[in-house]
Scaffold this active site. Sequence first.
Site, PDB file in Angstrom:
ATOM      1  N   GLY A  56      41.349  -0.299  21.841  1.00  0.00           N
ATOM      2  CA  GLY A  56      42.000   0.298  23.079  1.00  0.00           C
ATOM      3  C   GLY A  56      43.188   1.438  22.492  1.00  0.00           C
ATOM      4  N   CYS A  83      39.565  -3.248  15.964  1.00  0.00           N
ATOM      5  CA  CYS A  83      40.598  -2.127  16.142  1.00  0.00           C
ATOM      6  C   CYS A  83      41.884  -2.631  16.732  1.00  0.00           C
ATOM      7  CB  CYS A  83      40.132  -1.001  16.646  1.00  0.00           C
ATOM      8  SG  CYS A  83      41.112   0.556  16.263  1.00  0.00           S
ATOM      9  N   TYR A  84      42.061  -2.221  17.986  1.00  0.00           N
ATOM     10  CA  TYR A  84      43.448  -3.032  18.784  1.00  0.00           C
ATOM     11  C   TYR A  84      43.187  -4.274  18.612  1.00  0.00           C
ATOM     12  CZ  TYR A  84      46.838  -3.449  22.293  1.00  0.00           C
ATOM     13  OH  TYR A  84      48.075  -3.690  23.003  1.00  0.00           O
ATOM     14  N   HIS A 170      35.068   0.290  13.871  1.00  0.00           N
ATOM     15  CA  HIS A 170      34.350  -0.019  14.855  1.00  0.00           C
ATOM     16  C   HIS A 170      32.718  -0.145  14.586  1.00  0.00           C
ATOM     17  CE1 HIS A 170      37.059   1.253  17.993  1.00  0.00           C
ATOM     18  NE2 HIS A 170      37.755   1.861  16.946  1.00  0.00           N
ATOM     19  N   GLU A 172      30.540  -1.247  16.386  1.00  0.00           N
ATOM     20  CA  GLU A 172      29.963  -0.755  17.504  1.00  0.00           C
ATOM     21  C   GLU A 172      29.317   0.590  17.781  1.00  0.00           C
ATOM     22  OE1 GLU A 172      32.664  -1.089  17.589  1.00  0.00           O
ATOM     23  OE2 GLU A 172      33.752  -0.167  19.208  1.00  0.00           O
ATOM     24  N   SER A 225      16.236   5.782  47.914  1.00  0.00           N
ATOM     25  CA  SER A 225      16.488   7.374  47.751  1.00  0.00           C
ATOM     26  C   SER A 225      15.438   7.781  47.007  1.00  0.00           C
ATOM     27  CB  SER A 225      17.778   7.492  46.815  1.00  0.00           C
ATOM     28  OG  SER A 225      17.625   7.140  45.910  1.00  0.00           O
ATOM     29  N   GLY A 226      14.571   6.936  46.197  1.00  0.00           N
ATOM     30  CA  GLY A 226      13.587   7.325  45.480  1.00  0.00           C
ATOM     31  C   GLY A 226      14.110   7.415  43.884  1.00  0.00           C
ATOM     32  N   GLY A 227      15.396   7.267  43.799  1.00  0.00           N
ATOM     33  CA  GLY A 227      15.939   7.271  42.244  1.00  0.00           C
ATOM     34  C   GLY A 227      15.507   5.858  41.790  1.00  0.00           C
ATOM     35  N   ASP A 229      17.398   3.549  40.435  1.00  0.00           N
ATOM     36  CA  ASP A 229      18.159   2.315  40.595  1.00  0.00           C
ATOM     37  C   ASP A 229      17.706   1.679  42.012  1.00  0.00           C
ATOM     38  OD1 ASP A 229      19.454   3.282  38.734  1.00  0.00           O
ATOM     39  OD2 ASP A 229      21.317   4.129  39.898  1.00  0.00           O
ATOM     40  N   SER A 230      17.491   2.516  43.199  1.00  0.00           N
ATOM     41  CA  SER A 230      16.989   1.772  44.503  1.00  0.00           C
ATOM     42  C   SER A 230      15.717   1.246  44.300  1.00  0.00           C
ATOM     43  CB  SER A 230      17.151   2.972  45.556  1.00  0.00           C
ATOM     44  OG  SER A 230      16.604   4.010  45.570  1.00  0.00           O
ATOM     45  N   THR A 231      14.795   1.995  43.594  1.00  0.00           N
ATOM     46  CA  THR A 231      13.455   1.714  43.082  1.00  0.00           C
ATOM     47  C   THR A 231      13.380   0.359  42.624  1.00  0.00           C
ATOM     48  OG1 THR A 231      12.842   3.985  43.029  1.00  0.00           O
ATOM     49  CG2 THR A 231      11.317   2.473  42.216  1.00  0.00           C
ATOM     50  N   LYS A 370      22.245   1.597  32.847  1.00  0.00           N
ATOM     51  CA  LYS A 370      20.947   2.524  33.302  1.00  0.00           C
ATOM     52  C   LYS A 370      19.683   2.279  32.424  1.00  0.00           C
ATOM     53  CE  LYS A 370      20.082   6.099  35.942  1.00  0.00           C
ATOM     54  NZ  LYS A 370      20.417   6.292  37.552  1.00  0.00           N
TER      55      LYS A 370
END
Length: 514
Positions: A56, A83-84, A170, A172, A225-227, A229-231, A370
């Site tokens: 952080g 870290c933090y 870090h 990650e 929408s065709g994107g 996510d909605s697909t 995503k």
Amino acid sequence: MTNHKTVLILDFGAQYSQLIARRVRELHVRSELVRYDTSAAEIRARAPAALILSGGPASVLAERSPMPDRDIFELGLPILGICYGLQVMGRMLGGEVAPASNREFGPASLFVDPKTSLFADMGEEIEVWMSHGDRVDQAPPGFLAVAWNDSSPIAAMEDPDRAFFGVQFHPEVNHTPRGIEMLAHFVHDVANCAPTWTMGAYAQRQVEALAERIGRDDRVLLALSGGVDSTVTAALLDRAIGDRLVCVFVDNGLLRLNEAEQVRERYKERMGLNLVSVDASDRFLGALDGVVDPERKRKIIGATFIEVFEAESARLGGFRYLAQGTLYPDVIESVSFKGPSATIKSHHNVGGLPERMKLELVEPLRELFKDEVRALGSELDLDESLIWRQPFPGPGLAVRILGAVTRRRLDILRDADHIVVDEIKRAGLYRGIWQSFAVLLPVQTVGVMGDERTYENVIAVRSVDSSDAMTADWTRLPYDLLARISARIINEVRGVNRVVYDISSKPPSTIEWE
Ligand code: XMP
């Protein structure tokens, strides 16, 4: 999803918090980000297998720096502080934290005690990525210093009895080459989480959970929408409830070349979805007539979408649920510990839709990033072309036509945009690029074609590399490719006599031009 063990990440506001969550998931263990001040009682109720305290921007030495509930250390859970998070442990568990004499930022080498579990089999020296201002000078009782260098006497510490670990660096980030092994050791071995979080298992459970939640007579409405996510949302629901999912696709007249037909063909014919498509282009273009201001365009498009969608839903009737392709980063935005950020563009054009429609929300992608949504799409056997579509903004080409939107200008942009995407695909670059598209500028310039002087439009080509659209850099497209794109646009698209390439990064520019 209750069968999977979960690692909870307490988010102290680091830019890397999401990345920690992703890394844990890459190790096939479920992870969730929660606020740093989530109470120990709530954490106990969630029954995680382990906790990670994120980094952080604050200093534990400052007054009113974010601190977790003290009782989290009494839950009997393994804890890794990063870290933090390490400094929080140092401070709260009775060690000493002080400002480092030199702020350490970037690559560093650490000497490690190879007998300790986090660094087992890693030799005596490891490369890590540091970014900190404070350091732990004295480990709390029960802890051993297990890594150090000149700037940090305690660059990592562990208390094997309580399974508490802290690292100053870090693990990650990719710049800590063996960081993923350290995380793997923590989640798999220490926290005893088996690597069972796979997309196949996730898909199956989601389908079962959806089928169980949505009653036999209930119908679900989805704005498609065709994107990607909605697909993917549609594909999951289709498996769970079949025809009781009704997908509404609104053609707003601002789509790319042949897009509306493609959506109908792909979703109805190929995927067999219960799809209703509404051609509302006249309505959208009428509402946008003469509108130049980008935010007004967005507002008009958002409001018109809601009107059209509501009318369609009323016409079809009888829905109990509204499905949305909300992703995890949107969810985190609302829980995490972050300062208020100014609205630069009102992206959530259809925000407020669920509240207005009084439907219950179904958001089967709420837990996913995503790239996980894409993996889920593959798991559900979706066409590669659907999974790997570059993002496209809700207001469509309206925010890529600078100035007023007219049918003529839409046609010019569609043809130019099609050439950009076509050439990028031919060059095999489409998947690796975040977005690539054309923008129609509101200027005309002089050119010469044959013996004629021309005075016509300029197309700007925009192509950016990004992983989340928060920051982006312009793609270093090969010159030959740019040359082909330019030549084709000028030769094939009537009304364009000049093409320019946008070489601005975000920030300070944005990806879209409006
Ligand atoms: P900017 O232009 O802000 O865009 O760098 C970041 C990402 O968001 C997309 N974008 C939008 N998406 N409605 C959307 O659904 C919008 O109004 C909108 N504006 C920008 C943009 O394409 C990029 O991926």
